[in-house]
Design a protein around this motif. Structure first.
Motif, PDB file in Angstrom:
ATOM      1  N   ALA A   1       0.647  22.538 -31.876  1.00  0.00           N
ATOM      2  CA  ALA A   1       0.570  23.771 -32.664  1.00  0.00           C
ATOM      3  C   ALA A   1      -0.026  23.483 -34.035  1.00  0.00           C
ATOM      4  O   ALA A   1      -0.858  24.252 -34.541  1.00  0.00           O
ATOM      5  CB  ALA A   1       1.953  24.397 -32.807  1.00  0.00           C
ATOM      6  N   ASP A   2       0.360  22.368 -34.644  1.00  0.00           N
ATOM      7  CA  ASP A   2      -0.173  22.002 -35.955  1.00  0.00           C
ATOM      8  C   ASP A   2      -1.667  21.690 -35.876  1.00  0.00           C
ATOM      9  O   ASP A   2      -2.433  22.035 -36.776  1.00  0.00           O
ATOM     10  CB  ASP A   2       0.580  20.802 -36.529  1.00  0.00           C
ATOM     11  N   ALA A   3      -2.098  21.038 -34.795  1.00  0.00           N
ATOM     12  CA  ALA A   3      -3.516  20.728 -34.622  1.00  0.00           C
ATOM     13  C   ALA A   3      -4.331  22.012 -34.422  1.00  0.00           C
ATOM     14  O   ALA A   3      -5.410  22.176 -35.016  1.00  0.00           O
ATOM     15  CB  ALA A   3      -3.707  19.786 -33.433  1.00  0.00           C
ATOM     16  N   LEU A   4      -3.804  22.925 -33.609  1.00  0.00           N
ATOM     17  CA  LEU A   4      -4.484  24.213 -33.421  1.00  0.00           C
ATOM     18  C   LEU A   4      -4.534  24.989 -34.728  1.00  0.00           C
ATOM     19  O   LEU A   4      -5.539  25.636 -35.041  1.00  0.00           O
ATOM     20  CB  LEU A   4      -3.779  25.030 -32.329  1.00  0.00           C
ATOM     21  N   ALA A   5      -3.466  24.900 -35.523  1.00  0.00           N
ATOM     22  CA  ALA A   5      -3.441  25.570 -36.826  1.00  0.00           C
ATOM     23  C   ALA A   5      -4.526  25.010 -37.748  1.00  0.00           C
ATOM     24  O   ALA A   5      -5.179  25.764 -38.473  1.00  0.00           O
ATOM     25  CB  ALA A   5      -2.063  25.425 -37.475  1.00  0.00           C
ATOM     26  N   ALA A   6      -4.728  23.701 -37.719  1.00  0.00           N
ATOM     27  CA  ALA A   6      -5.788  23.088 -38.538  1.00  0.00           C
ATOM     28  C   ALA A   6      -7.151  23.617 -38.116  1.00  0.00           C
ATOM     29  O   ALA A   6      -8.000  23.933 -38.961  1.00  0.00           O
ATOM     30  CB  ALA A   6      -5.737  21.563 -38.420  1.00  0.00           C
ATOM     31  N   ALA A   7      -7.368  23.747 -36.807  1.00  0.00           N
ATOM     32  CA  ALA A   7      -8.647  24.272 -36.311  1.00  0.00           C
ATOM     33  C   ALA A   7      -8.838  25.727 -36.726  1.00  0.00           C
ATOM     34  O   ALA A   7      -9.937  26.127 -37.130  1.00  0.00           O
ATOM     35  CB  ALA A   7      -8.713  24.128 -34.790  1.00  0.00           C
ATOM     36  N   VAL A   8      -7.790  26.531 -36.662  1.00  0.00           N
ATOM     37  CA  VAL A   8      -7.868  27.933 -37.081  1.00  0.00           C
ATOM     38  C   VAL A   8      -8.163  28.011 -38.577  1.00  0.00           C
ATOM     39  O   VAL A   8      -8.978  28.823 -39.022  1.00  0.00           O
ATOM     40  CB  VAL A   8      -6.565  28.692 -36.725  1.00  0.00           C
ATOM     41  N   CYS A   9      -7.521  27.166 -39.359  1.00  0.00           N
ATOM     42  CA  CYS A   9      -7.778  27.098 -40.808  1.00  0.00           C
ATOM     43  C   CYS A   9      -9.260  26.848 -41.066  1.00  0.00           C
ATOM     44  O   CYS A   9      -9.894  27.527 -41.875  1.00  0.00           O
ATOM     45  CB  CYS A   9      -6.910  25.998 -41.430  1.00  0.00           C
ATOM     46  N   HIS A  10      -9.822  25.875 -40.375  1.00  0.00           N
ATOM     47  CA  HIS A  10     -11.235  25.534 -40.536  1.00  0.00           C
ATOM     48  C   HIS A  10     -12.127  26.715 -40.130  1.00  0.00           C
ATOM     49  O   HIS A  10     -13.107  27.022 -40.816  1.00  0.00           O
ATOM     50  CB  HIS A  10     -11.568  24.292 -39.710  1.00  0.00           C
ATOM     51  N   ALA A  11     -11.782  27.372 -39.043  1.00  0.00           N
ATOM     52  CA  ALA A  11     -12.560  28.526 -38.582  1.00  0.00           C
ATOM     53  C   ALA A  11     -12.573  29.627 -39.640  1.00  0.00           C
ATOM     54  O   ALA A  11     -13.624  30.199 -39.939  1.00  0.00           O
ATOM     55  CB  ALA A  11     -11.993  29.060 -37.266  1.00  0.00           C
ATOM     56  N   HIS A  12     -11.407  29.908 -40.227  1.00  0.00           N
ATOM     57  CA  HIS A  12     -11.322  30.932 -41.278  1.00  0.00           C
ATOM     58  C   HIS A  12     -12.173  30.553 -42.481  1.00  0.00           C
ATOM     59  O   HIS A  12     -12.908  31.383 -43.021  1.00  0.00           O
ATOM     60  CB  HIS A  12      -9.871  31.137 -41.734  1.00  0.00           C
ATOM     61  N   LEU A  13     -12.075  29.304 -42.895  1.00  0.00           N
ATOM     62  CA  LEU A  13     -12.841  28.856 -44.064  1.00  0.00           C
ATOM     63  C   LEU A  13     -14.344  28.918 -43.792  1.00  0.00           C
ATOM     64  O   LEU A  13     -15.109  29.386 -44.625  1.00  0.00           O
ATOM     65  CB  LEU A  13     -12.431  27.443 -44.464  1.00  0.00           C
ATOM     66  N   GLU A  14     -14.780  28.461 -42.636  1.00  0.00           N
ATOM     67  CA  GLU A  14     -16.202  28.489 -42.295  1.00  0.00           C
ATOM     68  C   GLU A  14     -16.733  29.914 -42.247  1.00  0.00           C
ATOM     69  O   GLU A  14     -17.839  30.189 -42.705  1.00  0.00           O
ATOM     70  CB  GLU A  14     -16.457  27.771 -40.963  1.00  0.00           C
ATOM     71  N   ARG A  15     -15.945  30.839 -41.686  1.00  0.00           N
ATOM     72  CA  ARG A  15     -16.352  32.240 -41.630  1.00  0.00           C
ATOM     73  C   ARG A  15     -16.482  32.815 -43.041  1.00  0.00           C
ATOM     74  O   ARG A  15     -17.439  33.518 -43.353  1.00  0.00           O
ATOM     75  CB  ARG A  15     -15.351  33.040 -40.797  1.00  0.00           C
ATOM     76  N   THR A  16     -15.534  32.483 -43.911  1.00  0.00           N
ATOM     77  CA  THR A  16     -15.576  32.960 -45.298  1.00  0.00           C
ATOM     78  C   THR A  16     -16.785  32.391 -46.035  1.00  0.00           C
ATOM     79  O   THR A  16     -17.486  33.110 -46.751  1.00  0.00           O
ATOM     80  CB  THR A  16     -14.276  32.574 -46.035  1.00  0.00           C
ATOM     81  N   LEU A  17     -17.039  31.092 -45.854  1.00  0.00           N
ATOM     82  CA  LEU A  17     -18.190  30.471 -46.510  1.00  0.00           C
ATOM     83  C   LEU A  17     -19.508  31.061 -46.012  1.00  0.00           C
ATOM     84  O   LEU A  17     -20.448  31.249 -46.790  1.00  0.00           O
ATOM     85  CB  LEU A  17     -18.172  28.954 -46.299  1.00  0.00           C
ATOM     86  N   ALA A  18     -19.597  31.374 -44.731  1.00  0.00           N
ATOM     87  CA  ALA A  18     -20.816  31.983 -44.177  1.00  0.00           C
ATOM     88  C   ALA A  18     -21.056  33.355 -44.793  1.00  0.00           C
ATOM     89  O   ALA A  18     -22.190  33.694 -45.141  1.00  0.00           O
ATOM     90  CB  ALA A  18     -20.712  32.087 -42.657  1.00  0.00           C
ATOM     91  N   LYS A  19     -20.002  34.141 -44.952  1.00  0.00           N
ATOM     92  CA  LYS A  19     -20.136  35.456 -45.586  1.00  0.00           C
ATOM     93  C   LYS A  19     -20.561  35.324 -47.044  1.00  0.00           C
ATOM     94  O   LYS A  19     -21.359  36.104 -47.544  1.00  0.00           O
ATOM     95  CB  LYS A  19     -18.827  36.234 -45.491  1.00  0.00           C
ATOM     96  N   ALA A  20     -20.017  34.328 -47.723  1.00  0.00           N
ATOM     97  CA  ALA A  20     -20.366  34.113 -49.133  1.00  0.00           C
ATOM     98  C   ALA A  20     -21.838  33.722 -49.269  1.00  0.00           C
ATOM     99  O   ALA A  20     -22.516  34.161 -50.194  1.00  0.00           O
ATOM    100  CB  ALA A  20     -19.477  33.036 -49.750  1.00  0.00           C
ATOM    101  N   ARG A  21     -22.333  32.901 -48.347  1.00  0.00           N
ATOM    102  CA  ARG A  21     -23.746  32.499 -48.391  1.00  0.00           C
ATOM    103  C   ARG A  21     -24.666  33.709 -48.196  1.00  0.00           C
ATOM    104  O   ARG A  21     -25.711  33.802 -48.827  1.00  0.00           O
ATOM    105  CB  ARG A  21     -24.033  31.422 -47.344  1.00  0.00           C
ATOM    106  N   VAL A  22     -24.291  34.628 -47.324  1.00  0.00           N
ATOM    107  CA  VAL A  22     -25.082  35.819 -47.064  1.00  0.00           C
ATOM    108  C   VAL A  22     -25.036  36.760 -48.265  1.00  0.00           C
ATOM    109  O   VAL A  22     -26.034  37.381 -48.615  1.00  0.00           O
ATOM    110  CB  VAL A  22     -24.579  36.540 -45.800  1.00  0.00           C
ATOM    111  N   ALA A  23     -23.884  36.854 -48.916  1.00  0.00           N
ATOM    112  CA  ALA A  23     -23.698  37.781 -50.028  1.00  0.00           C
ATOM    113  C   ALA A  23     -24.416  37.340 -51.306  1.00  0.00           C
ATOM    114  O   ALA A  23     -24.732  38.178 -52.144  1.00  0.00           O
ATOM    115  CB  ALA A  23     -22.205  37.956 -50.318  1.00  0.00           C
ATOM    116  N   VAL A  24     -24.668  36.065 -51.458  1.00  0.00           N
ATOM    117  CA  VAL A  24     -25.295  35.557 -52.676  1.00  0.00           C
ATOM    118  C   VAL A  24     -26.778  35.325 -52.419  1.00  0.00           C
ATOM    119  O   VAL A  24     -27.150  34.407 -51.683  1.00  0.00           O
ATOM    120  CB  VAL A  24     -24.628  34.248 -53.138  1.00  0.00           C
ATOM    121  N   PRO A  25     -27.656  36.157 -53.004  1.00  0.00           N
ATOM    122  CA  PRO A  25     -29.096  35.930 -52.803  1.00  0.00           C
ATOM    123  C   PRO A  25     -29.545  34.660 -53.523  1.00  0.00           C
ATOM    124  O   PRO A  25     -29.034  34.307 -54.576  1.00  0.00           O
ATOM    125  CB  PRO A  25     -29.750  37.170 -53.392  1.00  0.00           C
ATOM    126  N   ARG A  26     -30.520  33.999 -52.957  1.00  0.00           N
ATOM    127  CA  ARG A  26     -31.011  32.747 -53.565  1.00  0.00           C
ATOM    128  C   ARG A  26     -32.315  32.967 -54.246  1.00  0.00           C
ATOM    129  O   ARG A  26     -33.183  33.605 -53.964  1.00  0.00           O
ATOM    130  CB  ARG A  26     -31.112  31.675 -52.516  1.00  0.00           C
TER     131      ARG A  26
END
Length: 167
Positions: free
Chosen positions: A142-167
């Motif tokens: 359960a703890d290992a799956l939780a770590a993977a879910v944590c990473h998935a949430h962070l990656e999704r958030t970072l992807a949205k942030a990259r799209v929202a910030v024009p370069r």
């Protein structure tokens, strides 16, 4: 994205593989590498490395989420966990996986909404988020799956942030 989550420990190293598609996150597999206390340390570390390498070969994760070590009162336990964590990291690095490292508090926060969540809350939320029909056992899974879910949430958030910030 396929993510391998790892909860390192010398006696028990939990692992869990999740796959994400958009906001959907589902478990593909999970398990636990168990080693015996009477076996020599190099054999125990070899077993952790070998079994995680097999998991990586079978599921082809692109990313790995591994729990950082919590240094409490028991230094001996922390050192044993550090050895196991090292064996796991070598298996992941050898396979060329991108590695994310998270504190227990970060993982609990991402999965349960509070860094003070207990084991039961984390297990319940992992079961809920991944739409499992049972609690992942043992707790290390359960703890290992939780770590993977944590990473998935962070990656999704970072992807949205990259799209929202024009370069």
């Amino acid at each position: 994205m396929v993510i391998l989550g790892i909860d390192p420990g010398l006696a028990h190293t939990g692992w869990g593989v999740v796959e994400t598609r958009g906001t959907l996150c589902r478990a593909r597999a999970y398990g636990c590498v168990a080693t015996k206390a009477h076996d020599p340390l190099p054999e125990r570390l070899g077993a952790i490395h070998s079994e995680l390498a097999q998991v990586i070969e079978r599921f082809h994760p692109t990313d790995v989420a591994i729990e950082q070590i919590f240094f409490g009162q028991n230094t001996k336990s922390a050192i044993a966990t550090a050895h196991a964590r090292g064996a796991a990291l070598v298996a992941c690095a050898t396979a060329g996986c991108a590695i994310g490292e998270y504190t227990p508090m970060q993982i609990k926060q991402a999965v349960a909404g509070t860094g003070a969540a207990d084991k039961h809350q984390v297990t319940y939320m992992v079961r809920t988020v991944l739409a499992l029909d049972h609690d992942p056992k043992p707790d290390h899974c359960a703890d290992a799956l939780a770590a993977a879910v944590c990473h998935a949430h962070l990656e999704r958030t970072l992807a949205k942030a990259r799209v929202a910030v024009p370069r």
